[in-house]
Design a protein around this motif. Structure first.
Motif, PDB file in Angstrom:
ATOM      1  N   PRO A  50      55.159  29.654  47.473  1.00 56.54           N
ATOM      2  CA  PRO A  50      55.956  30.878  47.535  1.00 56.54           C
ATOM      3  C   PRO A  50      56.168  31.423  46.121  1.00 56.54           C
ATOM      4  N   LEU A  51      55.993  32.725  45.961  1.00 58.26           N
ATOM      5  CA  LEU A  51      56.175  33.409  44.689  1.00 58.26           C
ATOM      6  C   LEU A  51      57.115  34.579  44.925  1.00 58.26           C
ATOM      7  N   VAL A  52      58.218  34.609  44.180  1.00 57.38           N
ATOM      8  CA  VAL A  52      59.181  35.700  44.297  1.00 57.38           C
ATOM      9  C   VAL A  52      59.241  36.414  42.953  1.00 57.38           C
ATOM     10  N   LEU A  53      58.964  37.707  42.977  1.00 59.25           N
ATOM     11  CA  LEU A  53      59.025  38.550  41.780  1.00 59.25           C
ATOM     12  C   LEU A  53      60.253  39.446  41.868  1.00 59.25           C
ATOM     13  N   THR A  54      60.879  39.680  40.727  1.00 59.06           N
ATOM     14  CA  THR A  54      61.995  40.621  40.687  1.00 59.06           C
ATOM     15  C   THR A  54      61.966  41.396  39.377  1.00 59.06           C
ATOM     16  N   SER A  55      62.559  42.572  39.427  1.00 53.95           N
ATOM     17  CA  SER A  55      62.679  43.427  38.246  1.00 53.95           C
ATOM     18  C   SER A  55      64.072  44.040  38.243  1.00 53.95           C
ATOM     19  N   SER A  56      64.432  44.592  37.104  1.00 52.41           N
ATOM     20  CA  SER A  56      65.741  45.218  36.969  1.00 52.41           C
ATOM     21  C   SER A  56      65.581  46.596  36.339  1.00 52.41           C
ATOM     22  N   LEU A  57      66.047  47.608  37.038  1.00 56.82           N
ATOM     23  CA  LEU A  57      66.088  48.964  36.495  1.00 56.82           C
ATOM     24  C   LEU A  57      64.740  49.401  35.907  1.00 56.82           C
ATOM     25  N   GLU A  58      63.697  49.313  36.712  1.00 58.88           N
ATOM     26  CA  GLU A  58      62.349  49.647  36.243  1.00 58.88           C
ATOM     27  C   GLU A  58      62.232  51.073  35.708  1.00 58.88           C
ATOM     28  N   GLU A  59      63.045  51.975  36.218  1.00 59.11           N
ATOM     29  CA  GLU A  59      62.956  53.374  35.808  1.00 59.11           C
ATOM     30  C   GLU A  59      63.671  53.644  34.479  1.00 59.11           C
ATOM     31  N   GLN A  60      64.291  52.621  33.903  1.00 54.83           N
ATOM     32  CA  GLN A  60      64.978  52.796  32.621  1.00 54.83           C
ATOM     33  C   GLN A  60      64.191  52.095  31.514  1.00 54.83           C
ATOM     34  N   ALA A  61      64.861  51.771  30.404  1.00 51.14           N
ATOM     35  CA  ALA A  61      64.183  51.210  29.230  1.00 51.14           C
ATOM     36  C   ALA A  61      63.474  49.893  29.519  1.00 51.14           C
ATOM     37  N   GLN A  62      63.919  49.175  30.538  1.00 52.00           N
ATOM     38  CA  GLN A  62      63.277  47.900  30.873  1.00 52.00           C
ATOM     39  C   GLN A  62      61.824  48.096  31.286  1.00 52.00           C
ATOM     40  N   GLY A  63      61.514  49.234  31.849  1.00 49.50           N
ATOM     41  CA  GLY A  63      60.144  49.569  32.221  1.00 49.50           C
ATOM     42  C   GLY A  63      59.674  48.861  33.475  1.00 49.50           C
ATOM     43  N   PRO A  64      58.436  49.156  33.877  1.00 46.52           N
ATOM     44  CA  PRO A  64      57.888  48.572  35.101  1.00 46.52           C
ATOM     45  C   PRO A  64      57.529  47.098  34.925  1.00 46.52           C
ATOM     46  N   LEU A  65      57.444  46.408  36.045  1.00 49.36           N
ATOM     47  CA  LEU A  65      56.941  45.040  36.059  1.00 49.36           C
ATOM     48  C   LEU A  65      55.503  45.068  35.546  1.00 49.36           C
ATOM     49  N   LEU A  66      55.066  43.989  34.897  1.00 51.37           N
ATOM     50  CA  LEU A  66      53.690  43.945  34.401  1.00 51.37           C
ATOM     51  C   LEU A  66      52.720  44.347  35.523  1.00 51.37           C
ATOM     52  N   PRO A  67      51.871  45.329  35.295  1.00 54.15           N
ATOM     53  CA  PRO A  67      50.986  45.799  36.357  1.00 54.15           C
ATOM     54  C   PRO A  67      49.967  44.751  36.806  1.00 54.15           C
ATOM     55  N   GLU A  68      49.669  43.773  35.959  1.00 57.14           N
ATOM     56  CA  GLU A  68      48.716  42.717  36.327  1.00 57.14           C
ATOM     57  C   GLU A  68      49.191  41.902  37.524  1.00 57.14           C
ATOM     58  N   PHE A  69      50.505  41.850  37.735  1.00 55.19           N
ATOM     59  CA  PHE A  69      51.014  41.138  38.908  1.00 55.19           C
ATOM     60  C   PHE A  69      50.473  41.750  40.197  1.00 55.19           C
ATOM     61  N   ALA A  70      50.214  43.046  40.193  1.00 53.76           N
ATOM     62  CA  ALA A  70      49.695  43.719  41.388  1.00 53.76           C
ATOM     63  C   ALA A  70      48.310  43.203  41.766  1.00 53.76           C
TER      64      ALA A  70
END
Length: 193
Positions: A50-70
């Motif tokens: 099992p792999l669980v990915l999470t991000s926080s406030l992607e639309e702000q300065a934190q930016g998107p999750l690394l696209p390679e995860f896709a």
């Protein structure tokens, strides 16, 4: 002596490996941090964990999750938990539910910043009775001192502190097995040229 984690009894949690936040994690070079986080995702998929990915406030300065995860984990990437401000990812009901849904009591955790993204969910998971391994070199902090302090805090609370290579070898257990053979190329990709 506690038992080692196996692909059958552990889940991989990758917290906030986002393009903006990764630039703030200055205690480890960006490319090393990125390659280790992606290696953990690749290993989880190769070993059917099992792999669980999470991000926080992607639309702000934190930016998107690394696209390679896709590319590595398309379903997990699309289904990632997009938190809207909870510093402790386990305080987010959706992330907490996703972790619980894995059915695993052994958690392998890497967060982009050990001193913020990793420390709080690790402390919460330990209080909830999970066994936790923190993959220290798949995270970093704003300074080396901040990183050291966070890692000591998690270790004192009961987390095992490990490295990417160490956890991959532990999950492989035997290089001659099919699982071991799936992990070998991931480890070789981490060897500096």
């Amino acid at each position: 002596m506690t038992s080692l984690f196996t692909p059958d009894d552990a889940a991989m949690l990758l917290i906030d490996h986002q393009t903006g936040t990764m630039r703030w994690a200055a205690s480890t070079p960006f490319e090393q941090l990125k390659s280790r986080a992606l290696a953990l995702a690749r290993a989880a998929k190769a070993l059917d964990m099992p792999l669980v990915l999470t991000s926080s406030l992607e639309e702000q300065a934190q930016g998107p999750l690394l696209p390679e995860f896709a590319d590595i984990a398309p379903a997990e990437y699309v289904g990632r938990i997009r938190r809207q401000g909870a510093v402790d990812a386990l305080h987010d009901p959706a992330f907490s539910a996703a972790v619980e849904a894995t059915g695993k009591r052994n958690l392998i955790v890497a967060g982009v910043t050990n001193d913020v993204c990793t420390v709080y969910p690790v402390l919460t998971a330990l209080r909830k009775g999970y066994r936790v391994q923190v993959v220290a070199d798949a995270g970093a902090s704003i300074t080396k001192d901040a990183d050291d302090i966070a890692l000591r805090r998690m270790a004192r609370a009961g987390a095992d502190i490990t490295s990417t290579n160490q956890v991959l070898a532990e999950l492989a257990a035997d290089w001659s097995t099919p699982a071991g053979q799936r992990v070998v190329p991931i480890m070789f990709d981490l060897i500096p040229a």
